[in-house]
Write a protein that holds these residues in place. Structure first.
Motif, PDB file in Angstrom:
ATOM      1  N   LEU A 100      -2.165   8.145  10.683  1.00  0.00           N
ATOM      2  CA  LEU A 100      -1.665   6.314  10.417  1.00  0.00           C
ATOM      3  C   LEU A 100      -2.725   5.492  11.063  1.00  0.00           C
ATOM      4  O   LEU A 100      -3.374   5.718  11.937  1.00  0.00           O
ATOM      5  CB  LEU A 100      -0.334   6.740  11.098  1.00  0.00           C
ATOM      6  N   VAL A 101      -2.642   4.341  10.760  1.00  0.00           N
ATOM      7  CA  VAL A 101      -3.472   3.294  11.153  1.00  0.00           C
ATOM      8  C   VAL A 101      -2.343   1.974  11.456  1.00  0.00           C
ATOM      9  O   VAL A 101      -1.668   2.293  10.164  1.00  0.00           O
ATOM     10  CB  VAL A 101      -4.832   3.287  10.243  1.00  0.00           C
ATOM     11  N   ALA A 102      -2.378   1.637  12.463  1.00  0.00           N
ATOM     12  CA  ALA A 102      -1.833   0.555  12.257  1.00  0.00           C
ATOM     13  C   ALA A 102      -3.177  -1.227  12.811  1.00  0.00           C
ATOM     14  O   ALA A 102      -3.460  -0.996  13.306  1.00  0.00           O
ATOM     15  CB  ALA A 102      -0.805   0.041  13.845  1.00  0.00           C
ATOM     16  N   ARG A 103      -2.451  -1.862  11.707  1.00  0.00           N
ATOM     17  CA  ARG A 103      -3.411  -3.104  11.936  1.00  0.00           C
ATOM     18  C   ARG A 103      -2.712  -4.839  12.389  1.00  0.00           C
ATOM     19  O   ARG A 103      -1.012  -4.949  11.756  1.00  0.00           O
ATOM     20  CB  ARG A 103      -3.819  -3.954  10.358  1.00  0.00           C
ATOM     21  N   ALA A 104      -2.927  -5.045  13.595  1.00  0.00           N
ATOM     22  CA  ALA A 104      -1.398  -6.132  14.027  1.00  0.00           C
ATOM     23  C   ALA A 104      -2.460  -7.342  14.215  1.00  0.00           C
ATOM     24  O   ALA A 104      -4.278  -7.187  14.755  1.00  0.00           O
ATOM     25  CB  ALA A 104      -0.871  -5.711  15.381  1.00  0.00           C
ATOM     26  N   GLU A 105      -2.112  -8.229  14.250  1.00  0.00           N
ATOM     27  CA  GLU A 105      -2.115  -9.781  14.221  1.00  0.00           C
ATOM     28  C   GLU A 105      -1.564 -10.507  15.102  1.00  0.00           C
ATOM     29  O   GLU A 105      -0.480 -10.721  14.445  1.00  0.00           O
ATOM     30  CB  GLU A 105      -2.697 -10.414  13.161  1.00  0.00           C
ATOM     31  N   CYS A 106      -1.746 -11.364  16.312  1.00  0.00           N
ATOM     32  CA  CYS A 106      -1.485 -12.364  17.096  1.00  0.00           C
ATOM     33  C   CYS A 106      -1.737 -13.525  15.696  1.00  0.00           C
ATOM     34  O   CYS A 106      -2.093 -14.580  16.534  1.00  0.00           O
ATOM     35  CB  CYS A 106      -1.757 -12.338  18.343  1.00  0.00           C
ATOM     36  N   VAL A 119       1.129  -3.780  10.406  1.00  0.00           N
ATOM     37  CA  VAL A 119       0.933  -2.921   9.073  1.00  0.00           C
ATOM     38  C   VAL A 119       1.110  -2.409   9.843  1.00  0.00           C
ATOM     39  O   VAL A 119      -0.410  -1.401  10.334  1.00  0.00           O
ATOM     40  CB  VAL A 119       0.728  -3.407   7.909  1.00  0.00           C
ATOM     41  N   ALA A 120       1.690  -0.755   9.268  1.00  0.00           N
ATOM     42  CA  ALA A 120       1.217   0.970   9.375  1.00  0.00           C
ATOM     43  C   ALA A 120       1.227   1.050   8.166  1.00  0.00           C
ATOM     44  O   ALA A 120       1.683   0.682   6.756  1.00  0.00           O
ATOM     45  CB  ALA A 120       2.297   1.757  10.230  1.00  0.00           C
ATOM     46  N   MET A 121      -0.265   1.989   7.865  1.00  0.00           N
ATOM     47  CA  MET A 121      -0.956   2.041   6.418  1.00  0.00           C
ATOM     48  C   MET A 121      -1.742   3.992   6.892  1.00  0.00           C
ATOM     49  O   MET A 121      -1.739   4.200   7.930  1.00  0.00           O
ATOM     50  CB  MET A 121      -2.010   2.207   6.343  1.00  0.00           C
ATOM     51  N   ASP A 122      -1.365   4.815   5.803  1.00  0.00           N
ATOM     52  CA  ASP A 122      -1.996   6.006   5.917  1.00  0.00           C
ATOM     53  C   ASP A 122      -2.659   6.034   4.830  1.00  0.00           C
ATOM     54  O   ASP A 122      -3.675   4.966   4.660  1.00  0.00           O
ATOM     55  CB  ASP A 122      -0.770   7.425   5.059  1.00  0.00           C
ATOM     56  N   ASN A 123      -3.656   6.740   4.128  1.00  0.00           N
ATOM     57  CA  ASN A 123      -4.886   7.294   3.556  1.00  0.00           C
ATOM     58  C   ASN A 123      -4.436   6.139   2.122  1.00  0.00           C
ATOM     59  O   ASN A 123      -5.289   5.651   1.860  1.00  0.00           O
ATOM     60  CB  ASN A 123      -4.926   7.922   2.846  1.00  0.00           C
ATOM     61  N   ASP A 124      -3.380   5.708   1.762  1.00  0.00           N
ATOM     62  CA  ASP A 124      -3.077   4.683   0.522  1.00  0.00           C
ATOM     63  C   ASP A 124      -2.475   3.205   1.138  1.00  0.00           C
ATOM     64  O   ASP A 124      -2.048   2.828   2.008  1.00  0.00           O
ATOM     65  CB  ASP A 124      -1.978   5.480  -0.061  1.00  0.00           C
ATOM     66  N   ARG A 125      -4.022   2.661   1.389  1.00  0.00           N
ATOM     67  CA  ARG A 125      -4.029   1.255   2.118  1.00  0.00           C
ATOM     68  C   ARG A 125      -3.706   0.055   1.389  1.00  0.00           C
ATOM     69  O   ARG A 125      -2.657  -1.338   1.542  1.00  0.00           O
ATOM     70  CB  ARG A 125      -5.070   1.049   2.143  1.00  0.00           C
TER      71      ARG A 125
END
Length: 145
Positions: A100-106, A119-125
């Motif tokens: 899992l990959v999480a991307r966050a923006e302040c 947002v959290a994603m697996d291989n299906d971005r």
């Protein structure tokens, strides 16, 4: 404080958190108010043994940790942070076996509160596992206060 120094502080802070280490979290990217972290698939984190799907608590921990890193890395934040509120919408089950990959923006910061989207994603971005919005503390006195 330079962007590189701020990113270094955020990285050191997150890497010192025992649960982040226990879950195998690592940085993919960190910059001005933005962070991306990954968490490998681990059978210890399965919430449903029949399907092998990772428990939502592990996903929320990844999103919370990544969001905190984004706040620490924001140029207007003089110090540390803590979560005030985090609302997570789970949109689908994470695919078993995938990291899992999480991307966050302040995206906004005041004297005492920072606001984050993640947002959290697996291989299906193109099909997120979860999304979150949160509010985090900002220490107006900076480090060591």
């Amino acid at each position: 404080m330079s962007e590189d120094r701020r990113a270094q502080i955020a990285r050191q802070f997150i890497e010192s958190i025992p649960h982040a280490r226990a879950l195998g979290m690592s940085f993919v990217e960190i910059g001005e108010g933005v962070a991306e972290m990954s968490m490998p698939y681990d059978t210890r984190l399965i919430g449903d043994p029949q399907t092998g799907v990772v428990h939502g608590g592990a996903i929320s921990t990844l999103m919370d940790t990544c969001s905190g890193a984004a706040v620490i890395a924001h140029p207007a934040n003089p110090g540390s942070t803590a979560t005030l509120d985090l609302r997570i919408d789970y949109m689908r089950a994470a695919t078993p076996g995938q990291a899992l990959v999480a991307r966050a923006e302040c995206y906004h910061i005041t004297r005492t509160v920072a606001f984050v989207r993640a947002v959290a994603m697996d291989n299906d971005r193109d099909n997120p596992v979860a999304s979150a919005t949160g509010a985090f503390t900002v220490d107006p006195a900076g480090p060591g206060s």
